[in-house]
Design a protein around this motif. Structure first.
Motif, PDB file in Angstrom:
ATOM      1  N   THR A  44     -17.227 -35.070  26.952  1.00 44.81           N
ATOM      2  CA  THR A  44     -16.066 -35.973  26.998  1.00 44.81           C
ATOM      3  C   THR A  44     -14.840 -35.236  27.520  1.00 44.81           C
ATOM      4  OG1 THR A  44     -15.453 -35.580  24.692  1.00 44.81           O
ATOM      5  CG2 THR A  44     -16.948 -37.411  25.118  1.00 44.81           C
ATOM      6  N   ALA A  45     -14.663 -33.986  27.091  1.00 45.07           N
ATOM      7  CA  ALA A  45     -13.542 -33.195  27.597  1.00 45.07           C
ATOM      8  C   ALA A  45     -13.737 -32.918  29.085  1.00 45.07           C
ATOM      9  CB  ALA A  45     -13.427 -31.885  26.816  1.00 45.07           C
ATOM     10  N   HIS A  46     -14.961 -32.639  29.471  1.00 49.51           N
ATOM     11  CA  HIS A  46     -15.248 -32.373  30.884  1.00 49.51           C
ATOM     12  C   HIS A  46     -15.007 -33.616  31.748  1.00 49.51           C
ATOM     13  CE1 HIS A  46     -16.977 -30.328  34.297  1.00 49.51           C
ATOM     14  NE2 HIS A  46     -17.835 -31.324  34.468  1.00 49.51           N
ATOM     15  N   LYS A  47     -15.274 -34.788  31.193  1.00 46.42           N
ATOM     16  CA  LYS A  47     -15.011 -36.027  31.941  1.00 46.42           C
ATOM     17  C   LYS A  47     -13.507 -36.212  32.176  1.00 46.42           C
ATOM     18  CE  LYS A  47     -19.171 -38.457  30.539  1.00 46.42           C
ATOM     19  NZ  LYS A  47     -19.755 -39.518  29.716  1.00 46.42           N
ATOM     20  N   LEU A  48     -12.694 -35.819  31.188  1.00 44.76           N
ATOM     21  CA  LEU A  48     -11.242 -35.871  31.383  1.00 44.76           C
ATOM     22  C   LEU A  48     -10.847 -34.914  32.500  1.00 44.76           C
ATOM     23  CD1 LEU A  48      -8.436 -36.890  30.515  1.00 44.76           C
ATOM     24  CD2 LEU A  48      -8.387 -34.996  28.872  1.00 44.76           C
ATOM     25  N   ARG A  49     -11.453 -33.750  32.506  1.00 44.88           N
ATOM     26  CA  ARG A  49     -11.199 -32.780  33.570  1.00 44.88           C
ATOM     27  C   ARG A  49     -11.554 -33.372  34.931  1.00 44.88           C
ATOM     28  NH1 ARG A  49     -13.869 -31.213  37.913  1.00 44.88           N
ATOM     29  NH2 ARG A  49     -13.375 -29.157  38.598  1.00 44.88           N
ATOM     30  N   ASP A  50     -12.699 -34.044  35.003  1.00 46.29           N
ATOM     31  CA  ASP A  50     -13.109 -34.676  36.253  1.00 46.29           C
ATOM     32  C   ASP A  50     -12.110 -35.737  36.694  1.00 46.29           C
ATOM     33  OD1 ASP A  50     -15.338 -33.094  36.501  1.00 46.29           O
ATOM     34  OD2 ASP A  50     -16.751 -34.613  35.801  1.00 46.29           O
ATOM     35  N   GLN A  51     -11.623 -36.496  35.741  1.00 46.54           N
ATOM     36  CA  GLN A  51     -10.638 -37.543  36.048  1.00 46.54           C
ATOM     37  C   GLN A  51      -9.377 -36.916  36.638  1.00 46.54           C
ATOM     38  OE1 GLN A  51      -9.457 -39.795  32.613  1.00 46.54           O
ATOM     39  NE2 GLN A  51      -8.149 -41.161  33.784  1.00 46.54           N
ATOM     40  N   ILE A  52      -8.923 -35.837  36.048  1.00 52.27           N
ATOM     41  CA  ILE A  52      -7.724 -35.151  36.539  1.00 52.27           C
ATOM     42  C   ILE A  52      -7.975 -34.567  37.927  1.00 52.27           C
ATOM     43  CG2 ILE A  52      -6.214 -33.156  36.165  1.00 52.27           C
ATOM     44  CD1 ILE A  52      -6.677 -33.659  33.104  1.00 52.27           C
ATOM     45  N   ALA A  53      -9.134 -33.947  38.108  1.00 53.43           N
ATOM     46  CA  ALA A  53      -9.433 -33.275  39.374  1.00 53.43           C
ATOM     47  C   ALA A  53      -9.645 -34.251  40.527  1.00 53.43           C
ATOM     48  CB  ALA A  53     -10.673 -32.399  39.209  1.00 53.43           C
ATOM     49  N   ARG A  54     -10.155 -35.429  40.232  1.00 61.22           N
ATOM     50  CA  ARG A  54     -10.516 -36.357  41.304  1.00 61.22           C
ATOM     51  C   ARG A  54      -9.450 -37.395  41.620  1.00 61.22           C
ATOM     52  NH1 ARG A  54     -16.143 -35.907  39.031  1.00 61.22           N
ATOM     53  NH2 ARG A  54     -17.123 -34.479  40.499  1.00 61.22           N
ATOM     54  N   LYS A  55      -8.584 -37.669  40.661  1.00 59.35           N
ATOM     55  CA  LYS A  55      -7.567 -38.700  40.885  1.00 59.35           C
ATOM     56  C   LYS A  55      -6.196 -38.054  40.888  1.00 59.35           C
ATOM     57  CE  LYS A  55     -10.223 -42.364  38.648  1.00 59.35           C
ATOM     58  NZ  LYS A  55     -10.232 -43.324  37.557  1.00 59.35           N
ATOM     59  N   THR A  56      -5.528 -38.120  42.027  1.00 58.75           N
ATOM     60  CA  THR A  56      -4.211 -37.501  42.124  1.00 58.75           C
ATOM     61  C   THR A  56      -3.182 -38.216  41.257  1.00 58.75           C
ATOM     62  OG1 THR A  56      -3.721 -38.840  44.078  1.00 58.75           O
ATOM     63  CG2 THR A  56      -4.596 -36.610  44.441  1.00 58.75           C
ATOM     64  N   ASP A  57      -3.413 -39.483  40.975  1.00 59.25           N
ATOM     65  CA  ASP A  57      -2.481 -40.248  40.150  1.00 59.25           C
ATOM     66  C   ASP A  57      -3.036 -40.503  38.743  1.00 59.25           C
ATOM     67  OD1 ASP A  57      -4.480 -41.946  40.967  1.00 59.25           O
ATOM     68  OD2 ASP A  57      -3.153 -43.658  41.302  1.00 59.25           O
ATOM     69  N   ALA A  58      -3.854 -39.583  38.261  1.00 63.83           N
ATOM     70  CA  ALA A  58      -4.486 -39.764  36.947  1.00 63.83           C
ATOM     71  C   ALA A  58      -3.424 -39.863  35.856  1.00 63.83           C
ATOM     72  CB  ALA A  58      -5.430 -38.606  36.655  1.00 63.83           C
ATOM     73  N   LYS A  59      -3.544 -40.893  35.057  1.00 58.85           N
ATOM     74  CA  LYS A  59      -2.640 -41.087  33.924  1.00 58.85           C
ATOM     75  C   LYS A  59      -3.370 -40.605  32.668  1.00 58.85           C
ATOM     76  CE  LYS A  59       0.397 -43.452  36.327  1.00 58.85           C
ATOM     77  NZ  LYS A  59       1.245 -42.645  37.132  1.00 58.85           N
ATOM     78  N   ILE A  60      -2.867 -39.537  32.109  1.00 65.17           N
ATOM     79  CA  ILE A  60      -3.473 -39.025  30.888  1.00 65.17           C
ATOM     80  C   ILE A  60      -2.396 -38.940  29.830  1.00 65.17           C
ATOM     81  CG2 ILE A  60      -5.297 -37.743  32.059  1.00 65.17           C
ATOM     82  CD1 ILE A  60      -3.613 -35.221  31.527  1.00 65.17           C
ATOM     83  N   ASN A  61      -2.826 -39.122  28.590  1.00 69.77           N
ATOM     84  CA  ASN A  61      -1.845 -39.017  27.521  1.00 69.77           C
ATOM     85  C   ASN A  61      -2.037 -37.697  26.780  1.00 69.77           C
ATOM     86  OD1 ASN A  61      -3.743 -39.372  25.308  1.00 69.77           O
ATOM     87  ND2 ASN A  61      -3.861 -41.518  25.938  1.00 69.77           N
ATOM     88  N   THR A  62      -0.985 -37.284  26.114  1.00 63.73           N
ATOM     89  CA  THR A  62      -1.020 -35.983  25.448  1.00 63.73           C
ATOM     90  C   THR A  62      -2.058 -35.939  24.325  1.00 63.73           C
ATOM     91  OG1 THR A  62       0.820 -36.641  24.027  1.00 63.73           O
ATOM     92  CG2 THR A  62       1.359 -35.412  26.022  1.00 63.73           C
ATOM     93  N   THR A  63      -2.330 -37.083  23.721  1.00 60.79           N
ATOM     94  CA  THR A  63      -3.337 -37.111  22.644  1.00 60.79           C
ATOM     95  C   THR A  63      -4.714 -36.753  23.183  1.00 60.79           C
ATOM     96  OG1 THR A  63      -2.066 -38.811  21.501  1.00 60.79           O
ATOM     97  CG2 THR A  63      -4.358 -38.542  20.845  1.00 60.79           C
TER      98      THR A  63
END
Length: 139
Positions: A101-120
């Motif tokens: 699940t953490a790695h999927k967040l990493r993938d989201q950040i790496a692949r989407k330049t406009d990735a919206k992630i929250n601090t939680t």
């Protein structure tokens, strides 16, 4: 028993012991990680977080994922990708699926330049990476 046979057996035993010692001393530290190196790098990741700058959170996830992948690689876990190595780390990590699940967040950040992630979600991912690094003996 004849004396020459006893001498040959003794010499063979001594040579065997010497070979075992040489093998043990030359095989290195495979399977062990340089904890100091990993601790320093982990502290750099944690200290780099700036609650006023979301880019630092994205960078922290990318760096933590890379650090975990490096540890898995150094431990000799087979696999060409992080997911492959995680599958082979089942006996070293208490819950490799949660790391995915953490790695999927990493993938989201790496692949989407406009990735919206929250601090939680970032803090949760970083906690997962930290726990995994501890379980591997890296930190």
């Amino acid at each position: 028993m004849n004396l020459s046979l006893i001498i040959m057996i003794t010499v063979a035993a001594i040579i065997g012991v010497i070979l075992v010692v040489i093998i043990i001393l030359t095989r290195g530290r495979k399977g062990l990680l340089d904890q100091e190196k990993y601790r320093v790098r982990w502290l750099e990741i944690e200290n780099g977080l700036d609650k006023n700058n979301t880019a630092t959170y994205q960078f922290a996830v990318l760096a933590a994922d890379k650090l975990l992948e490096q540890a898995l690689h150094e431990l000799g876990l087979a696999g060409e990708t992080m997911i492959d190595r995680l599958k082979n780390a089942k006996n070293k990590l208490s819950n490799p699926n949660i790391v995915l699940t953490a790695h999927k967040l990493r993938d989201q950040i790496a692949r989407k330049t406009d990735a919206k992630i929250n601090t939680t979600s970032v803090r949760r991912a970083l906690a997962i990476y930290k726990k995994s690094l501890k379980e591997l003996g890296a930190i």
